[in-house]
Scaffold this active site. Structure first.
Site, mmCIF file in Angstrom:
data_model
loop_
_atom_site.group_PDB
_atom_site.id
_atom_site.type_symbol
_atom_site.label_atom_id
_atom_site.label_comp_id
_atom_site.label_asym_id
_atom_site.label_seq_id
_atom_site.Cartn_x
_atom_site.Cartn_y
_atom_site.Cartn_z
ATOM 1 N N LYS A 104 1.341 10.175 5.626
ATOM 2 C CA LYS A 104 1.481 8.770 6.026
ATOM 3 C C LYS A 104 2.724 8.106 5.443
ATOM 4 C CE LYS A 104 -3.493 8.239 6.651
ATOM 5 N NZ LYS A 104 -4.643 7.304 6.603
ATOM 6 N N LYS A 127 -2.182 -1.558 -3.703
ATOM 7 C CA LYS A 127 -3.028 -0.369 -3.678
ATOM 8 C C LYS A 127 -2.145 0.865 -3.747
ATOM 9 C CE LYS A 127 -6.427 2.009 -0.779
ATOM 10 N NZ LYS A 127 -7.113 2.038 0.535
ATOM 11 N N SER A 130 -10.170 5.602 -4.956
ATOM 12 C CA SER A 130 -11.137 6.674 -5.154
ATOM 13 C C SER A 130 -10.708 7.704 -6.184
ATOM 14 C CB SER A 130 -11.407 7.360 -3.811
ATOM 15 O OG SER A 130 -10.204 7.892 -3.270
ATOM 16 N N GLU A 141 7.608 -6.683 1.329
ATOM 17 C CA GLU A 141 6.404 -6.532 2.143
ATOM 18 C C GLU A 141 5.444 -7.709 1.929
ATOM 19 O OE1 GLU A 141 5.485 -4.522 4.431
ATOM 20 O OE2 GLU A 141 6.526 -2.611 4.233
ATOM 21 N N LYS A 176 0.861 -1.179 0.000
ATOM 22 C CA LYS A 176 0.000 0.000 0.000
ATOM 23 C C LYS A 176 0.898 1.230 0.000
ATOM 24 C CE LYS A 176 -3.684 2.347 2.558
ATOM 25 N NZ LYS A 176 -4.561 2.293 3.747
ATOM 26 N N TYR A 235 -15.290 0.854 -7.091
ATOM 27 C CA TYR A 235 -16.561 1.537 -6.914
ATOM 28 C C TYR A 235 -17.433 1.424 -8.164
ATOM 29 C CZ TYR A 235 -13.722 3.410 -3.157
ATOM 30 O OH TYR A 235 -12.897 3.521 -2.069
#
Length: 339
Positions: free
Chosen positions: A232, A263, A289, A248, A209, A328
């Site tokens: 972040k 992601k 998104s 990871e 991510k 979505y």
């Protein structure tokens, strides 16, 4: 002046009889030789939750997407089942009054996600329920872990994440999906779930991510755009790295992940392909998104053919190796796809 005419070359001699366009000449032929097939079975539908009854709130930065109260989430889960969508993923908008520095509402067995899990499972028992394990929807500072000064504390965060995962499992979640990117959280969650008797609950780890600019509309949807302090980048991955993604993913597999995720989506298809080819694990991608908002805005402005572009973008994930896609667009494209 003598007029000269162009003599076409002898293409049969040049091509030696090989004409790749033959297989593209008709729809039936293109279907027969198609290498990648996108179906409804590849879709996971992310749904946003909000408190209240009979509530549908538009997410301004995500045209066509709404926050739903639990009763309306049940309606959409029933719709997903009728469309043949295998699973939905739940993300809460937590009321500001319930947010605090440690995200304690995430541990509440009657929080929004847990209530939605119970209601959806009662109404649509056969649909898969994927729940997000992270503290950012619940913290007053908008981070995925516990903040001490300006530092996210890894181990204290994991201690809370495992309790959140257990609460979701007890509420009926089928798949626990830690998206926090804390070190060691997959192993800790697996141990707690197994000790509690939830041996069959799967873990879908957000393994690669990235710290991305494409998350903006999502943060609007869960209400962290205004609460996030700093960024972040100390725990989400640097978008310049791919070898690190493999490390990871490998760690999460060793710790017990049943499924892994990359992601965002389209800007990271190279990472997705490397992950799938390296580990041959059930691998998922999240069409986030920002990707959705850009495509939807272009479609609504008439700049692209929406349905075709949506499906083409999803097929790219399959072509790169994804076994499924969180998107979505799921309820929009599901009627257009084979089952």
């Amino acid at each position: 002046m003598t007029r000269q005419f162009f003599t076409p070359p002898d293409m049969n001699a040049i091509l030696g009889g090989r004409r790749l366009r033959r297989n593209r000449k008709a729809d039936w032929s293109r279907r027969l030789v198609r290498e990648t097939v996108l179906t409804v079975n590849d879709l996971i539908w992310p749904i946003f939750l909000v408190e209240g009854t009979n509530v549908r709130q538009d997410v301004t930065s995500m045209p066509g997407v709404q926050r739903l109260s639990v009763d309306q989430a049940v309606v959409e889960a029933e719709k997903a089942a009728k469309l043949g969508i295998p699973a939905i993923a739940l993300f809460p908008f937590t009321e500001p009054s319930l947010r605090d520095p440690t995200g304690s509402e995430s541990l509440n067995p009657n929080n929004l996600v847990c209530r939605a899990c119970r209601a959806i499972k009662a109404a649509v028992p056969d649909i898969g329920l994927i729940t997000d394990v992270a503290l950012d929807p619940y913290t007053s500072h908008g981070h995925d872990g516990v903040l001490e000064g300006d530092r996210i504390v890894n181990d204290a965060s994991v201690a809370l994440l495992v309790q959140q995962a257990l609460a979701q499992a007890e509420a009926g979640a089928d798949v626990i999906a830690p998206s926090d990117m804390m070190d060691g959280r997959v192993a800790a969650i697996r141990e707690v779930l197994d000790d509690a008797g939830f041996l069959d609950i799967q873990i879908m780890a957000y393994s690669a991510k990235y710290a991305s600019a494409f998350y903006g509309p999502f943060r609007d949807a869960i209400g962290t755009s205004k609460t996030l302090i700093g960024d972040k980048r100390t725990y989400q991955m640097d978008f310049a790295n791919t070898d690190e993604a493999l490390r990871e993913v490998e760690l999460d597999i060793q710790e017990g992940a049943d499924m892994i995720m990359v992601k965002p989506g389209m800007p990271y298809l190279d990472v997705l392909q490397r992950v799938k080819e390296t580990f041959a694990m059930p691998t998922f991608a999240y069409q986030v998104s920002g990707e959705y908002a850009m495509l939807q805005a272009a479609a609504q402005n008439g700049w692209i053919d929406g349905d075709r572009a949506f499906i083409e973008s999803l097929a790219a994930f399959k072509r790169a190796g994804a076994d499924g896609i969180l998107t979505y667009f799921a309820p929009l494209v599901a009627p257009l796809l084979p089952r």
